[in-house]
Design a protein around this motif. Structure first.
Motif, PDB file in Angstrom:
ATOM      1  N   VAL A 184     -27.523  12.008  29.217  1.00  0.00           N
ATOM      2  CA  VAL A 184     -28.030  12.737  28.055  1.00  0.00           C
ATOM      3  C   VAL A 184     -27.776  11.892  26.819  1.00  0.00           C
ATOM      4  N   MET A 185     -28.475  12.221  25.732  1.00  0.00           N
ATOM      5  CA  MET A 185     -28.386  11.377  24.539  1.00  0.00           C
ATOM      6  C   MET A 185     -27.014  11.463  23.881  1.00  0.00           C
ATOM      7  N   HIS A 186     -26.448  12.659  23.806  1.00  0.00           N
ATOM      8  CA  HIS A 186     -25.160  12.822  23.141  1.00  0.00           C
ATOM      9  C   HIS A 186     -24.094  13.197  24.167  1.00  0.00           C
ATOM     10  N   GLU A 187     -23.261  12.233  24.501  1.00  0.00           N
ATOM     11  CA  GLU A 187     -22.130  12.441  25.391  1.00  0.00           C
ATOM     12  C   GLU A 187     -20.834  12.188  24.609  1.00  0.00           C
ATOM     13  N   ASN A 188     -19.717  12.437  25.273  1.00  0.00           N
ATOM     14  CA  ASN A 188     -18.428  12.034  24.717  1.00  0.00           C
ATOM     15  C   ASN A 188     -18.305  10.521  24.863  1.00  0.00           C
ATOM     16  N   PRO A 189     -17.603   9.862  23.954  1.00  0.00           N
ATOM     17  CA  PRO A 189     -16.871  10.399  22.810  1.00  0.00           C
ATOM     18  C   PRO A 189     -17.723  10.342  21.550  1.00  0.00           C
ATOM     19  N   GLN A 190     -17.200  10.912  20.460  1.00  0.00           N
ATOM     20  CA  GLN A 190     -17.763  10.638  19.148  1.00  0.00           C
ATOM     21  C   GLN A 190     -17.306   9.248  18.704  1.00  0.00           C
ATOM     22  N   VAL A 191     -18.192   8.547  17.985  1.00  0.00           N
ATOM     23  CA  VAL A 191     -17.948   7.139  17.655  1.00  0.00           C
ATOM     24  C   VAL A 191     -18.079   6.949  16.143  1.00  0.00           C
ATOM     25  N   PRO A 192     -17.018   7.221  15.387  1.00  0.00           N
ATOM     26  CA  PRO A 192     -17.075   7.087  13.934  1.00  0.00           C
ATOM     27  C   PRO A 192     -17.063   5.628  13.499  1.00  0.00           C
ATOM     28  N   ASN A 193     -17.576   5.393  12.299  1.00  0.00           N
ATOM     29  CA  ASN A 193     -17.617   4.039  11.728  1.00  0.00           C
ATOM     30  C   ASN A 193     -16.536   3.857  10.666  1.00  0.00           C
ATOM     31  N   TYR A 194     -15.498   4.646  10.768  1.00  0.00           N
ATOM     32  CA  TYR A 194     -14.430   4.685   9.777  1.00  0.00           C
ATOM     33  C   TYR A 194     -13.193   5.275  10.466  1.00  0.00           C
ATOM     34  N   VAL A 195     -12.066   5.252   9.775  1.00  0.00           N
ATOM     35  CA  VAL A 195     -10.828   5.796  10.326  1.00  0.00           C
ATOM     36  C   VAL A 195     -10.198   6.736   9.304  1.00  0.00           C
ATOM     37  N   ASP A 196      -9.808   7.931   9.759  1.00  0.00           N
ATOM     38  CA  ASP A 196      -9.004   8.855   8.966  1.00  0.00           C
ATOM     39  C   ASP A 196      -8.090   9.602   9.927  1.00  0.00           C
ATOM     40  N   ARG A 197      -7.397  10.610   9.419  1.00  0.00           N
ATOM     41  CA  ARG A 197      -6.419  11.323  10.258  1.00  0.00           C
ATOM     42  C   ARG A 197      -7.077  11.940  11.490  1.00  0.00           C
ATOM     43  N   GLU A 198      -8.250  12.557  11.310  1.00  0.00           N
ATOM     44  CA  GLU A 198      -8.908  13.219  12.437  1.00  0.00           C
ATOM     45  C   GLU A 198      -9.425  12.216  13.463  1.00  0.00           C
ATOM     46  N   THR A 199     -10.015  11.108  13.002  1.00  0.00           N
ATOM     47  CA  THR A 199     -10.539  10.143  13.969  1.00  0.00           C
ATOM     48  C   THR A 199      -9.403   9.485  14.752  1.00  0.00           C
ATOM     49  N   ARG A 200      -8.243   9.338  14.135  1.00  0.00           N
ATOM     50  CA  ARG A 200      -7.096   8.798  14.881  1.00  0.00           C
ATOM     51  C   ARG A 200      -6.697   9.746  16.004  1.00  0.00           C
ATOM     52  N   LYS A 201      -6.796  11.043  15.765  1.00  0.00           N
ATOM     53  CA  LYS A 201      -6.468  12.031  16.796  1.00  0.00           C
ATOM     54  C   LYS A 201      -7.456  11.971  17.954  1.00  0.00           C
ATOM     55  N   GLN A 202      -8.691  11.585  17.655  1.00  0.00           N
ATOM     56  CA  GLN A 202      -9.753  11.576  18.662  1.00  0.00           C
ATOM     57  C   GLN A 202     -10.054  10.163  19.174  1.00  0.00           C
ATOM     58  N   ASP A 203      -9.117   9.249  18.975  1.00  0.00           N
ATOM     59  CA  ASP A 203      -9.327   7.859  19.384  1.00  0.00           C
ATOM     60  C   ASP A 203      -9.527   7.761  20.892  1.00  0.00           C
ATOM     61  N   PHE A 204     -10.190   6.696  21.341  1.00  0.00           N
ATOM     62  CA  PHE A 204     -10.382   6.495  22.780  1.00  0.00           C
ATOM     63  C   PHE A 204     -10.194   5.024  23.127  1.00  0.00           C
ATOM     64  N   LYS A 205      -9.777   4.815  24.359  1.00  0.00           N
ATOM     65  CA  LYS A 205      -9.497   3.468  24.851  1.00  0.00           C
ATOM     66  C   LYS A 205     -10.796   2.743  25.173  1.00  0.00           C
ATOM     67  N   LEU A 206     -10.829   1.446  24.882  1.00  0.00           N
ATOM     68  CA  LEU A 206     -11.994   0.621  25.193  1.00  0.00           C
ATOM     69  C   LEU A 206     -11.821   0.033  26.581  1.00  0.00           C
TER      70      LEU A 206
END
Length: 264
Positions: A184-206
């Motif tokens: 499907v077009m939208h799967e996990n994970p979300q991929v932000p182009n920046y870093v803040d407190r929330e994106t650090r919580k949702q980080d994923f391993k490459l």
């Protein structure tokens, strides 16, 4: 996609599945070549959308944008956003003129697998500042491609993307992010182009098997955006120009495969 709070793990793909995604990616790349050819002063944006819809139909591909759910279903197979429009612009009778920046975003599914890409096309000569905005956005996407196999976590890539944009004097859009992609077009994970407190919580391993649609959105001045009354078109709040570029990328044991790359 609109930024959301989610912490679900990515969905990894096999080499065979990535190969099938690449076939869809080749079609998306070819569709965008058609858009480049048509994107000239005097062209209506609806004419570009109709050409892409015809191309997908001729090749048995399912366009992923048309009918996409929202307050009203999205009515076209491409998002065509001009100047201050950031993403999700609806094709229509707007006539392109010299000096415009046209953002073209499109995606299709072929044999059950998806690919998604966006480009920004200068319409004729554009101002030096608009040209620099395009250059910085494209450099930011290339930076992500270069860093993916060299970093362990996505935030390490995203922080470098953000730094490049901001050190160039521009702003990152934080209301919208990239996404995982596959069946499907939208799967996990979300991929932000920046870093803040929330994106650090949702980080994923490459790790090998990741398939990501990485899509920096870069504004000339401030990063804030609004949505117009059509419920789709996202514009810069200060109405200054914006640029959007995107590739579907697959991280493999041998490096990064650009799923939506142009064919040699």
């Amino acid at each position: 996609m609109l930024r959301q709070n989610t912490n679900r793990p990515p969905e990894l793909k096999s080499a065979r599945e990535i190969g099938l995604m690449r076939e869809a990616g080749k079609l998306v790349a070819r569709a965008l070549r058609i858009c480049r050819e048509l994107a000239k002063p005097g062209t209506k944006t609806i004419e570009i959308d109709q050409a892409v819809e015809k191309f997908y139909a001729e090749h048995g591909a399912v366009p992923l944008f048309k009918g996409y759910p929202g307050k009203t279903p999205f009515p076209a197979v491409t998002c065509l956003s001009v100047n201050e429009q950031v993403v999700h612009g609806i094709p229509g009778n707007r006539v392109l003129k010299e000096g415009d920046l046209l953002k073209v975003d499109t995606a299709c599914k072929l044999n059950g697998w998806c690919a998604d890409r966006a480009i920004t096309i200068p319409i004729g000569p554009v101002s030096p500042e608009k040209a620099r905005l395009v250059k910085v956005a494209e450099e930011t996407l290339q930076l992500a491609i270069d860093l993916l196999p060299k970093r362990k976590w996505w935030t390490q890539v995203a922080s470098e993307m953000q730094k490049h944009v901001e050190q160039s004097g521009f702003s990152v859009v934080t209301s919208y992010v990239g996404h995982g992609i596959g069946r499907v077009m939208h799967e996990n994970p979300q991929v932000p182009n920046y870093v803040d407190r929330e994106t650090r919580k949702q980080d994923f391993k490459l790790e090998p098997g990741l398939t990501l649609a990485v899509e920096p959105m870069v504004n000339m001045r401030k990063g804030e955006v609004d949505t117009l009354s059509d419920t789709w078109t996202v514009v810069t709040r200060d109405r200054m120009p914006s640029v959007h570029v995107e590739h579907t990328l697959a991280l493999t044991a041998g490096g990064v495969l650009i799923v939506t790359a142009d064919e040699e």
